[in-house]
Design an enzyme around this catalytic site. Structure first.
Site, PDB file in Angstrom:
ATOM      1  N   TYR A 123       0.781  -1.234   0.000  1.00 50.46           N
ATOM      2  CA  TYR A 123       0.000   0.000   0.000  1.00 50.46           C
ATOM      3  C   TYR A 123       0.813   1.284   0.000  1.00 50.46           C
ATOM      4  O   TYR A 123       0.242   2.371  -0.123  1.00 50.46           O
ATOM      5  CB  TYR A 123      -0.967  -0.010   1.193  1.00 50.46           C
ATOM      6  N   PHE A 409      -9.316  -5.049  11.347  1.00 55.97           N
ATOM      7  CA  PHE A 409     -10.621  -4.915  10.688  1.00 55.97           C
ATOM      8  C   PHE A 409     -10.485  -5.338   9.237  1.00 55.97           C
ATOM      9  O   PHE A 409     -11.171  -4.973   8.386  1.00 55.97           O
ATOM     10  CB  PHE A 409     -11.152  -3.474  10.801  1.00 55.97           C
TER      11      PHE A 409
END
Length: 409
Positions: A123, A409
């Site tokens: 990322y 998450f």
């Protein structure tokens, strides 16, 4: 060939989620876990990539509020459930989804995007910097002793069924969220994740157990854990597997850790995803026998540089002009003057000369105060244009407590 990126529809969720599971190895989840993730998925904030009638890519974004230095809860897109089918790699599909997603986050008025990365290398090219770290520990409780502070003996501990204690545990967590950057306020429904306990995912450990810490009838902390029994010729050598532990003050924290150290038939504590500055690290007799491993945790991107820098406070006065590079979100590129202190901040476009030059990735890494701008400068990732500006900004951007993301998450 991929023909469309579409907002996720309810009728497509199963295929969308199956693509995600397959991309992460294909191991099936329990029915209760799958049902809960179906409920938690924010479909209007999720997209799928479709090759004809086949789902070949997924990406979602939870509507989180993230604590930043100063205690404010700032809207942040919790990037999640990102996958690309192995049959569709190297076609720009991930880049296309990240482009669409960050455009959406900007349109929603959310200044931050955050994620936890399956592989950190993925990322950075989209502007995410590693903003928090956590520590994993394997503590040899046969060799390590714990010294506790005054007041620990006044804390009462009692077992409670995890479901019965859920509201009390969530109340403790909610009180802690404003105290530490990087923590996420729970969205309704998320508390149910802590009750998921399928036998297939215990790895031979016990069902989930819960112990509450109380003082004067008020819950001031809790721990949820499992016991994984084991024996050798010399006797028991079980492991205490800590799910999560939270406490409102030092005596409650110490009382819960002392409880874990003293559990019968065990010789090790396995605690993962703990804060870098957790107090027990200063209470143990031999930190070397705690086998500490530091890992990256929350990756953060500034979607709106001005809005994000204004949303937090600064532990020392700052007045600095950043020259920001951001090829992926060009609306952030250019010069920004940040002026702020412990009471608040402003950040606006400027034509003034730059004091520091850096990419949005480094700005994201430093944003929560856990990564020093000076350290990034020493690595050659932040360029000091005005002498002294780097040290000034590094002090201002710091945090009194280590930023920490308690759960994924």
């Amino acid at each position: 060939m991929v023909t469309a990126l579409r907002v996720l529809q309810q009728d497509n969720w199963d295929e969308w989620y199956d693509n995600l599971i397959r991309a992460f190895g294909g191991a099936p989840e329990s029915a209760e876990e799958r049902a809960l993730w179906r409920e938690l998925t924010e479909r209007d904030r999720s997209i799928g990539a479709w090759d004809g009638d086949r789902c070949v890519g997924t990406a979602g974004a939870f509507s989180f509020r993230l604590t930043v230095p100063g205690g404010a809860a700032v809207p942040a897109a919790g990037v999640t459930m990102v996958s690309v089918a192995a049959t569709h790699r190297r076609r720009g599909l991930l880049t296309g989804m990240m482009r669409r997603q960050l455009d959406d986050v900007r349109s929603w008025g959310e200044p931050l995007a955050v994620l936890t990365a399956s592989e950190p290398v993925i990322y950075g090219r989209f502007g995410y910097g590693t903003a928090t770290h956590h520590v994993n520990a394997e503590i040899d409780t046969t060799r390590v002793r714990l010294t506790v502070p005054p007041g620990t003996d006044a804390v009462r501990l009692r077992y409670a069924k995890p479901a019965d204690a859920l509201d009390a545990c969530e109340a403790v967590y909610a009180q802690l969220v404003p105290r530490r950057p990087g923590m996420v306020a729970r969205i309704p429904g998320w508390e149910q994740l802590w009750l998921l306990d399928p036998e297939s995912e215990r790895d031979g450990a016990s069902p989930l157990q819960c112990v509450l810490a109380e003082r004067d009838g008020e819950v001031v902390g809790f721990v949820r854990f499992r016991i994984k029994g084991d024996w050798e010729a010399a006797g028991p050598k079980g492991t205490v597997v800590v799910s999560d532990l939270e406490a409102l003050d030092a005596p409650a924290h110490a009382a819960l850790w002392r409880f874990l150290f003293d559990l019968d038939l065990t010789s090790r504590i396995d605690a993962r995803r703990r804060p870098l500055d957790e107090p027990w690290l200063h209470l143990v007799s031999d930190v070397r026998r705690c086998s500490l491993l530091v890992r990256d945790s929350l990756h953060l991107r500034l979607v709106d540089v001005g809005g994000a820098l204004e949303a937090r406070t600064y532990q020392a006065p700052v007045d600095v002009v950043f020259e920001v590079e951001d090829a992926f979100c060009p609306w952030n590129a250019g010069r920004w003057r940040l002026t702020g202190d412990a009471k608040g901040a402003s950040c606006d476009r400027t034509t003034d000369a730059a004091d520091l030059a850096l990419s949005v990735r480094e700005l994201g890494a430093a944003y929560l105060g856990g990564v020093s701008l000076a350290a990034l400068g020493a690595a050659g990732l932040v360029r000091e244009v005005r002498q002294g500006a780097l040290a000034e900004a590094a002090v201002g951007f710091g945090s009194a407590v280590a930023p920490w993301l308690p759960h994924g998450f």
